[in-house]
Design an enzyme around this catalytic site. Structure first.
Site, PDB file in Angstrom:
ATOM      1  N   ASN A   9      23.119  28.567  17.191  1.00  0.00           N
ATOM      2  CA  ASN A   9      22.447  27.973  17.949  1.00  0.00           C
ATOM      3  C   ASN A   9      21.028  27.558  17.032  1.00  0.00           C
ATOM      4  O   ASN A   9      20.287  28.135  16.614  1.00  0.00           O
ATOM      5  CB  ASN A   9      21.678  28.866  19.446  1.00  0.00           C
ATOM      6  CG  ASN A   9      20.852  27.956  19.952  1.00  0.00           C
ATOM      7  OD1 ASN A   9      20.544  26.803  19.811  1.00  0.00           O
ATOM      8  ND2 ASN A   9      20.108  28.650  20.980  1.00  0.00           N
ATOM      9  N   LYS A  11      18.711  25.605  17.879  1.00  0.00           N
ATOM     10  CA  LYS A  11      17.492  25.392  18.518  1.00  0.00           C
ATOM     11  C   LYS A  11      16.767  24.057  18.182  1.00  0.00           C
ATOM     12  O   LYS A  11      17.481  22.954  17.761  1.00  0.00           O
ATOM     13  CB  LYS A  11      16.559  26.432  18.566  1.00  0.00           C
ATOM     14  CG  LYS A  11      17.176  27.761  18.703  1.00  0.00           C
ATOM     15  CD  LYS A  11      16.252  29.158  19.103  1.00  0.00           C
ATOM     16  CE  LYS A  11      17.287  30.205  19.351  1.00  0.00           C
ATOM     17  NZ  LYS A  11      16.360  31.456  19.676  1.00  0.00           N
ATOM     18  N   HIS A  95      20.390  29.098  28.444  1.00  0.00           N
ATOM     19  CA  HIS A  95      19.381  29.864  27.476  1.00  0.00           C
ATOM     20  C   HIS A  95      18.242  30.388  28.030  1.00  0.00           C
ATOM     21  O   HIS A  95      17.453  29.689  28.598  1.00  0.00           O
ATOM     22  CB  HIS A  95      19.292  28.913  26.160  1.00  0.00           C
ATOM     23  CG  HIS A  95      18.958  29.997  24.987  1.00  0.00           C
ATOM     24  ND1 HIS A  95      17.574  30.237  24.889  1.00  0.00           N
ATOM     25  CD2 HIS A  95      19.735  30.287  23.889  1.00  0.00           C
ATOM     26  CE1 HIS A  95      17.336  31.067  23.681  1.00  0.00           C
ATOM     27  NE2 HIS A  95      18.674  31.032  23.256  1.00  0.00           N
ATOM     28  N   GLU A  97      15.347  30.389  26.578  1.00  0.00           N
ATOM     29  CA  GLU A  97      14.256  29.691  26.356  1.00  0.00           C
ATOM     30  C   GLU A  97      14.143  28.452  27.312  1.00  0.00           C
ATOM     31  O   GLU A  97      13.022  27.997  27.906  1.00  0.00           O
ATOM     32  CB  GLU A  97      14.222  28.846  25.016  1.00  0.00           C
ATOM     33  CG  GLU A  97      14.051  30.223  23.978  1.00  0.00           C
ATOM     34  CD  GLU A  97      14.586  30.087  22.631  1.00  0.00           C
ATOM     35  OE1 GLU A  97      15.292  28.928  22.326  1.00  0.00           O
ATOM     36  OE2 GLU A  97      14.718  31.062  21.888  1.00  0.00           O
ATOM     37  N   GLU A 167      21.698  37.873  25.871  1.00  0.00           N
ATOM     38  CA  GLU A 167      20.672  37.833  25.004  1.00  0.00           C
ATOM     39  C   GLU A 167      19.766  38.503  25.505  1.00  0.00           C
ATOM     40  O   GLU A 167      19.037  37.801  26.201  1.00  0.00           O
ATOM     41  CB  GLU A 167      20.392  36.160  24.549  1.00  0.00           C
ATOM     42  CG  GLU A 167      21.680  35.684  23.885  1.00  0.00           C
ATOM     43  CD  GLU A 167      21.001  34.212  23.329  1.00  0.00           C
ATOM     44  OE1 GLU A 167      21.540  34.285  21.909  1.00  0.00           O
ATOM     45  OE2 GLU A 167      20.575  33.402  23.762  1.00  0.00           O
ATOM     46  N   GLY A 173      14.446  36.256  18.434  1.00  0.00           N
ATOM     47  CA  GLY A 173      13.278  35.723  17.478  1.00  0.00           C
ATOM     48  C   GLY A 173      12.342  36.611  17.161  1.00  0.00           C
ATOM     49  O   GLY A 173      11.264  36.575  16.687  1.00  0.00           O
ATOM     50  N   SER A 213      18.576  38.234  17.415  1.00  0.00           N
ATOM     51  CA  SER A 213      18.104  38.864  15.890  1.00  0.00           C
ATOM     52  C   SER A 213      19.415  39.236  15.329  1.00  0.00           C
ATOM     53  O   SER A 213      19.390  40.302  14.566  1.00  0.00           O
ATOM     54  CB  SER A 213      17.077  40.028  15.925  1.00  0.00           C
ATOM     55  OG  SER A 213      15.787  39.196  16.511  1.00  0.00           O
TER      56      SER A 213
HETATM   57  P1  13P Z   1      17.533  34.633  17.083  1.00  0.00           P
HETATM   58  O1  13P Z   1      18.899  35.064  16.151  1.00  0.00           O
HETATM   59  O2  13P Z   1      16.691  33.885  16.263  1.00  0.00           O
HETATM   60  O3  13P Z   1      16.920  35.860  17.292  1.00  0.00           O
HETATM   61  O4  13P Z   1      17.928  33.851  18.401  1.00  0.00           O
HETATM   62  C1  13P Z   1      18.690  34.379  19.221  1.00  0.00           C
HETATM   63  C2  13P Z   1      19.026  33.056  20.061  1.00  0.00           C
HETATM   64  O5  13P Z   1      18.340  32.793  21.038  1.00  0.00           O
HETATM   65  C3  13P Z   1      20.531  32.493  20.021  1.00  0.00           C
HETATM   66  O6  13P Z   1      20.667  31.567  21.116  1.00  0.00           O
END
Ligand code: 13P
Length: 251
Positions: A9, A11, A95, A97, A167, A173, A213
């Site tokens: 992803n 982002k 997601h 976010e 997740e 992150g 992560s």
């Molecule tokens: P990270 O791998 O940067 O923690 O992000 C995970 C994520 O949100 C994937 O959709």
């Protein structure tokens, strides 16, 4: 036998040239990888540039979001059918976010999943608890609500086109991965929810990815857990070598 999925992803990173360069660097590193479904999810404006580089390869294209209508007066939205038309086979929906910053609820996630399935897309359906929810011992309640709400009205026959991504928000992150055991516990619970909502056969078949992560040095431990069938990778998917190392976890 569940075929593992490793999805990147990207982002809100990578304009067209950088996105094309990233995937062009990735393709040769994973071209001999068999038995893993490899997916990358660039921003909408880089889909075409990435598509061009993955034609005829084992890398698949995903979007990061979609709307639930196929067309109409919905300024700024993108329909699932348009994503399919742009070469996407997959779409990420719900997601954390989007839930956190853009007001997505289980109800809107459900509408999006329904629409994406109708357009023939494979849905990467994201769920996960926040740190506060985990600390309040509410993880299983939250997962139950998200899974039940997101899959409401989705028929058993469509389940083969759904991949669940667990997740935990506190692991995204932050560099803080869930321990193998914490992740396995949540995944086993999610699979048990699918048994409750559908049946054992579909629960055995559905892929449940871990995200938060994931890095080359922790992917092996996660992937060795019984109910972890892949990874949704953020930060480490932005570099070809680290993403390829995750894709090639079994090598
Ligand atoms: P990270 O791998 O940067 O923690 O992000 C995970 C994520 O949100 C994937 O959709």
């Amino acid at each position: 036998m569940r075929i593992p999925v490793i999805a990147g992803n990207w982002k809100l990173f990578k304009k067209q040239a950088d996105a094309a360069a990233l995937v062009a660097a990735l393709v040769p590193l994973v071209k001999d990888t068999v038995g893993v479904e490899i997916v990358v999810a660039p921003v909408f404006t880089s889909l075409a540039a990435v598509r061009e580089k993955i034609v005829g390869t084992n890398v698949k294209l995903s979007a990061q979001n979609c709307y639930w209508e196929e067309e109409g007066a919905f300024t700024g939205e993108i329909a699932p059918g348009m994503l399919a038309d742009a070469g996407c086979s997959h779409v990420i929906i719900g997601h954390s976010e989007r839930r956190q910053f853009f007001g997505e609820s289980d109800a809107t996630v459900n509408k999006k999943i329904t629409a994406a399935l109708s357009a023939g897309l494979v849905v990467l359906f994201c769920i996960g608890e926040t740190l506060a929810e985990r600390e309040a011992d509410r993880t299983f309640d939250v997962l139950r609500t998200q899974v039940t709400g997101g899959l409401s009205g989705i028929p058993l026959s469509a389940l083969a086109s759904i991949v669940i991504a667990y997740e935990p928000v506190w692991a995204i992150g932050t560099g803080k991965t869930a321990s193998d055991a914490q992740a396995q516990e949540a995944h086993a619970f999610i699979r048990s929810l699918v048994v409750e909502l559908y049946d054992q056969h579909s629960a055995d078949a559905i892929r449940i990815l871990y995200g938060g992560s994931v890095k080359p040095d922790n992917v092996k431990g996660l992937m060795s857990q019984t109910d972890i069938d892949g990874a949704l990778v953020g930060g480490a998917s932005l570099k070809a070598d680290s993403f390829a190392a995750i894709v090639n976890f079994a090598k």
